[in-house]
Scaffold this motif. Structure first.
Motif, short mmCIF file in Angstrom:
data_model
loop_
_atom_site.label_atom_id
_atom_site.label_comp_id
_atom_site.label_asym_id
_atom_site.label_seq_id
_atom_site.Cartn_x
_atom_site.Cartn_y
_atom_site.Cartn_z
N ASP A 51 0.84 -1.20 0.00
CA ASP A 51 0.00 0.00 0.00
C ASP A 51 0.87 1.24 0.00
OD1 ASP A 51 -2.26 -1.52 0.05
OD2 ASP A 51 -2.41 -1.53 2.24
N SER A 87 0.39 5.68 0.62
CA SER A 87 -0.50 6.75 1.05
C SER A 87 -0.77 7.77 -0.04
CB SER A 87 0.09 7.46 2.28
OG SER A 87 1.36 8.01 1.95
N GLY A 136 -2.20 8.71 -3.54
CA GLY A 136 -3.19 8.13 -4.43
C GLY A 136 -3.00 8.55 -5.86
N HIS A 148 -5.29 -1.42 -5.08
CA HIS A 148 -5.61 -0.11 -4.53
C HIS A 148 -7.00 0.32 -4.99
CE1 HIS A 148 -1.22 -0.31 -4.33
NE2 HIS A 148 -1.32 0.55 -3.29
N ASP A 205 -8.60 2.90 -4.18
CA ASP A 205 -8.69 4.34 -4.46
C ASP A 205 -8.13 4.73 -5.83
OD1 ASP A 205 -6.09 3.71 -3.78
OD2 ASP A 205 -5.71 5.62 -2.75
N SER A 265 -8.66 4.95 -9.39
CA SER A 265 -9.89 4.94 -10.19
C SER A 265 -9.70 4.24 -11.53
CB SER A 265 -10.37 6.38 -10.42
OG SER A 265 -9.46 7.06 -11.27
#
Length: 409
Positions: free
Chosen positions: A3, A5, A7, A118, A120, A122
């Motif tokens: 991951d 932080s 985006g 992920h 987030d 899109s």
């Protein structure tokens, strides 16, 4: 992938940069295992991955900035270098295309993995990242192919130039062989012609001698003159063969011009007087010693003088030696002989060419010998002549001839 932080596309770029070594390893395994990229087996790890870091970094910058145009110059430069190297490493164009297509697959797979990990990230960002990656790799592929083809064309032009030069040299050699063959045929025809005349005259002399004792003296005189003419022909041919075959280092040393002038005048006095010709000499008193090859200079002078005497039946022969501007000196021989017509002047220095009838003895090599010796001695050969008004031959030599170094030194 882990991951992050950050985006959006910036997060993707950060992830790709962090996984650069792993992605490179994945791509290299695909390339080494692909049968369509045959030449990859001949490359080291370093050679295979040579421009990948630069291209990878350019892709990341484009994804991050969402702008290909600003990076086109840098991408094209790296891509052209990549295409040039691959061509030098033996790649075919199809191998270059396949290798970069595998790179595209690795990047698109990495984008898909990131998108799957992920939530987030899109769908719109993923599609944009795929499109930009595909566009950049296509741009890299096109620039690399153009450079590889350019290298190929340059190499073809180089080989074509080499072939054209080789063909030109071959043509020159063929012409030289043809000229040598023609020269050989001229020698054969000339010698055969003169031998036939020699035998005919001897046959006539023998017939005269056998018919009556009173004509023996006439026959012997006829035969003697013919022997002398044949000796002249043979001497000319031997002298010319020596001049052409002399590949020894030219010996250059100072010598006194006055001594040479006196020798030349003395050598020609008997032959001019026997023909009723006047021998005139002129020596520049200011000309002392010169540095050259005395024997070859003497050969030039004697050939010019002998030629002048041979083709002059009345009048005079002039020998002049004088200084000229530019640290040079000239040897001039003039006559009042038959002269040379305008039609014959272009070939007067060629072998076996004579500007007179066959009743004058010789092989037509005297002026060819002068031409070759003058070249060896750094001389400039000129002449003026007209039919029926005599000829003037002039050779200008350097006062100090610099000897040429022997081959291999």
């Amino acid at each position: 992938m882990g991951d992050t932080s950050v985006g959006g596309l910036k997060g993707l770029v950060a992830a790709l940069r962090g996984q650069q070594d792993a992605l490179t390893e994945r791509w290299m395994k695909l390339v080494f295992g692909d049968q369509e990229v045959e030449h990859s087996d001949q490359l080291t790890y370093r050679q295979l991955a040579d421009h990948l870091p630069s291209i990878f970094d350019e892709i990341c910058i484009v994804l991050e900035s969402r702008n290909l145009r600003d990076q086109e110059g840098a991408i094209e430069r790296d891509a052209r270098q990549h295409g040039q190297w691959r061509w030098q490493q033996g790649y075919r164009v199809d191998e270059l295309v396949r290798e970069l297509d595998l790179f595209r697959q690795v990047l698109l797979l990495a984008i898909g993995e990131y998108a799957g990990a992920h939530a987030d990230f899109s769908r719109e960002d993923e599609e944009h990242a795929r499109l930009m990656t595909d566009e950049v790799v296509s741009f890299v592929t096109l620039a690399s192919i153009r450079e590889a083809i350019g290298e190929r064309d340059r190499k073809i032009d180089e080989y074509t130039g080499m072939l054209e030069r080789a063909n030109y040299e071959l043509t020159l050699r063929q012409k030289l062989i043809s000229d040598l063959y023609e020269t050989r045929m001229q020698i054969t025809r000339r010698v055969a012609h003169d031998l036939r005349n020699f035998l005919n005259v001897f046959s006539t002399a023998l017939q005269l001698a056998t018919r009556s004792a009173a004509k023996r003296e006439t026959a012997l005189g006829l035969a003697s003159r013919q022997v002398a003419d044949m000796a002249t022909l043979v001497d000319e041919m031997v002298e010319y063969s020596k001049v052409l075959g002399d590949d020894s280092v030219l010996i250059v040393e100072p010598f006194d011009i006055l001594g040479l002038f006196d020798e030349l005048m003395q050598a020609c006095r008997v032959s001019t007087e026997s023909k009723g010709l006047k021998l005139v000499g002129h020596l520049d008193p200011g000309l002392g010693a010169v540095t050259s090859n005395r024997l070859k200079v003497k050969q030039v002078a004697l050939n010019l003088l002998s030629n002048a005497i041979k083709y002059t039946s009345s009048g005079e022969i002039l020998l002049s030696i004088a200084t000229v501007p530019g640290d040079r000196w000239k040897l001039l021989v003039a006559d009042t002989g038959v002269g040379i017509s305008a039609a014959d002047q272009e070939r007067v220095f060629e072998e076996f060419e004579r500007a007179a009838d066959d009743d004058i003895p010789g092989a037509g090599l005297g002026l060819a010998i002068v031409k070759e010796l003058s070249r060896t001695l750094g001389g400039e050969l000129r002449f003026q002549s007209s039919k029926g008004h005599g000829s003037v031959f002039e050779v200008t030599f350097p006062l100090v001839l610099e000897p040429k170094a022997a081959e291999g030194q």
